[in-house]
Design a protein around this motif. Sequence first.
Motif, PDB file in Angstrom:
ATOM      1  N   ALA A  72       0.820  -1.211   0.000  1.00  0.00           N
ATOM      2  CA  ALA A  72       0.000   0.000   0.000  1.00  0.00           C
ATOM      3  C   ALA A  72       0.856   1.263   0.000  1.00  0.00           C
ATOM      4  N   ASN A  73       2.132   1.160   0.344  1.00  0.00           N
ATOM      5  CA  ASN A  73       3.030   2.319   0.299  1.00  0.00           C
ATOM      6  C   ASN A  73       3.208   2.849  -1.125  1.00  0.00           C
ATOM      7  N   LEU A  74       2.890   2.036  -2.132  1.00  0.00           N
ATOM      8  CA  LEU A  74       3.026   2.454  -3.528  1.00  0.00           C
ATOM      9  C   LEU A  74       1.847   3.291  -4.015  1.00  0.00           C
ATOM     10  N   PHE A  75       0.777   3.347  -3.236  1.00  0.00           N
ATOM     11  CA  PHE A  75      -0.420   4.063  -3.646  1.00  0.00           C
ATOM     12  C   PHE A  75      -0.336   5.526  -3.221  1.00  0.00           C
ATOM     13  N   PRO A  76      -1.205   6.356  -3.799  1.00  0.00           N
ATOM     14  CA  PRO A  76      -1.256   7.761  -3.350  1.00  0.00           C
ATOM     15  C   PRO A  76      -1.537   7.825  -1.844  1.00  0.00           C
ATOM     16  N   SER A  77      -1.056   8.873  -1.212  1.00  0.00           N
ATOM     17  CA  SER A  77      -1.055   8.922   0.255  1.00  0.00           C
ATOM     18  C   SER A  77      -2.440   8.758   0.877  1.00  0.00           C
ATOM     19  N   ARG A  78      -3.448   9.376   0.316  1.00  0.00           N
ATOM     20  CA  ARG A  78      -4.791   9.266   0.894  1.00  0.00           C
ATOM     21  C   ARG A  78      -5.286   7.821   0.841  1.00  0.00           C
ATOM     22  N   ALA A  79      -5.135   7.175  -0.299  1.00  0.00           N
ATOM     23  CA  ALA A  79      -5.546   5.777  -0.438  1.00  0.00           C
ATOM     24  C   ALA A  79      -4.660   4.872   0.412  1.00  0.00           C
ATOM     25  N   GLN A  80      -3.374   5.198   0.478  1.00  0.00           N
ATOM     26  CA  GLN A  80      -2.433   4.394   1.267  1.00  0.00           C
ATOM     27  C   GLN A  80      -2.863   4.331   2.724  1.00  0.00           C
ATOM     28  N   ALA A 134       1.828  -1.898 -11.093  1.00  0.00           N
ATOM     29  CA  ALA A 134       2.387  -3.188 -10.673  1.00  0.00           C
ATOM     30  C   ALA A 134       2.045  -3.470  -9.210  1.00  0.00           C
ATOM     31  N   GLY A 135       2.120  -2.431  -8.385  1.00  0.00           N
ATOM     32  CA  GLY A 135       1.740  -2.584  -6.978  1.00  0.00           C
ATOM     33  C   GLY A 135       0.271  -2.933  -6.818  1.00  0.00           C
ATOM     34  N   PHE A 136      -0.570  -2.321  -7.653  1.00  0.00           N
ATOM     35  CA  PHE A 136      -2.005  -2.610  -7.604  1.00  0.00           C
ATOM     36  C   PHE A 136      -2.276  -4.072  -7.946  1.00  0.00           C
ATOM     37  N   ARG A 137      -1.606  -4.592  -8.988  1.00  0.00           N
ATOM     38  CA  ARG A 137      -1.781  -6.002  -9.350  1.00  0.00           C
ATOM     39  C   ARG A 137      -1.305  -6.924  -8.238  1.00  0.00           C
ATOM     40  N   LEU A 138      -0.153  -6.592  -7.684  1.00  0.00           N
ATOM     41  CA  LEU A 138       0.381  -7.412  -6.586  1.00  0.00           C
ATOM     42  C   LEU A 138      -0.527  -7.358  -5.363  1.00  0.00           C
ATOM     43  N   PHE A 139      -1.087  -6.182  -5.108  1.00  0.00           N
ATOM     44  CA  PHE A 139      -2.020  -6.041  -3.986  1.00  0.00           C
ATOM     45  C   PHE A 139      -3.240  -6.928  -4.187  1.00  0.00           C
ATOM     46  N   LEU A 140      -3.760  -6.967  -5.405  1.00  0.00           N
ATOM     47  CA  LEU A 140      -4.929  -7.803  -5.694  1.00  0.00           C
ATOM     48  C   LEU A 140      -4.592  -9.288  -5.555  1.00  0.00           C
ATOM     49  N   GLU A 141      -3.392  -9.690  -5.979  1.00  0.00           N
ATOM     50  CA  GLU A 141      -2.975 -11.087  -5.803  1.00  0.00           C
ATOM     51  C   GLU A 141      -2.905 -11.448  -4.320  1.00  0.00           C
ATOM     52  N   GLN A 142      -2.376 -10.540  -3.532  1.00  0.00           N
ATOM     53  CA  GLN A 142      -2.288 -10.800  -2.089  1.00  0.00           C
ATOM     54  C   GLN A 142      -3.674 -10.809  -1.446  1.00  0.00           C
ATOM     55  N   ALA A 143      -4.595 -10.020  -1.980  1.00  0.00           N
ATOM     56  CA  ALA A 143      -5.968 -10.044  -1.458  1.00  0.00           C
ATOM     57  C   ALA A 143      -6.605 -11.411  -1.707  1.00  0.00           C
ATOM     58  N   LEU A 144      -6.380 -11.954  -2.897  1.00  0.00           N
ATOM     59  CA  LEU A 144      -6.901 -13.302  -3.182  1.00  0.00           C
ATOM     60  C   LEU A 144      -6.233 -14.343  -2.291  1.00  0.00           C
ATOM     61  N   ASN A 145      -4.944 -14.203  -2.088  1.00  0.00           N
ATOM     62  CA  ASN A 145      -4.215 -15.118  -1.217  1.00  0.00           C
ATOM     63  C   ASN A 145      -4.734 -15.032   0.222  1.00  0.00           C
ATOM     64  N   ARG A 146      -4.978 -13.811   0.694  1.00  0.00           N
ATOM     65  CA  ARG A 146      -5.506 -13.616   2.053  1.00  0.00           C
ATOM     66  C   ARG A 146      -6.870 -14.281   2.211  1.00  0.00           C
ATOM     67  N   GLN A 147      -7.736 -14.116   1.211  1.00  0.00           N
ATOM     68  CA  GLN A 147      -9.066 -14.715   1.280  1.00  0.00           C
ATOM     69  C   GLN A 147      -8.990 -16.241   1.268  1.00  0.00           C
ATOM     70  N   GLU A 148      -8.098 -16.778   0.451  1.00  0.00           N
ATOM     71  CA  GLU A 148      -7.943 -18.233   0.372  1.00  0.00           C
ATOM     72  C   GLU A 148      -7.409 -18.805   1.689  1.00  0.00           C
TER      73      GLU A 148
END
Length: 171
Positions: A72-80, A134-148
């Motif tokens: 999340a450090n790769l996202f804009p500060s408000r979203a981060q 790239a960070g957004f894609r990786l974040f989504l992969e980790q979200a799927l991993n977390r749910q699994e």
Amino acid sequence: MTGVQTCALPIWAPEGGYFSDSDRAAAVFGSIGGLFSVLLALVVFLSVQTYSETQSHANAEADAVLEQFQIANLFPSRAQYGIQSQLICYGRSVRDLEWPLMERNDESPAVVEWASSIDQTMDKIAVSGAGAEAGFRLFLEQALNRQEERRGRLEGAAGALPPMVWPILIA
């Protein structure tokens, strides 16, 4: 030795009585004991295996949350800050609310709400730049991993043995 009387052993069971051949009963009881030992060993093995798998899922879920926090450090500060605070609340609700409920094979609605909140926040992020994308894609992969991994942790809390095995073990 004249005049010495011999002492006859008392007979407790009549000739040909109930316990005249104890070898047959010993074989039956030995077989039953052996089968029970194998069944008990299987139960212990399955319980330990399920416990270790559940623990592995819980650790992997925690790792996925931590990686999402760092990505999340790769996202804009408000979203981060919004996503990171939601991830903290997610982790705390898992620890404080869901773990006690897992004993009853239940899940916490607060954890589901925090996960949904994270997903909704991710849908609102405007990604610009190759690094953020790239960070957004990786974040989504980790979200799927977390749910699994959460699903695996909750399934492991149900127990290793089907409910029908317990009456057989008790009997």
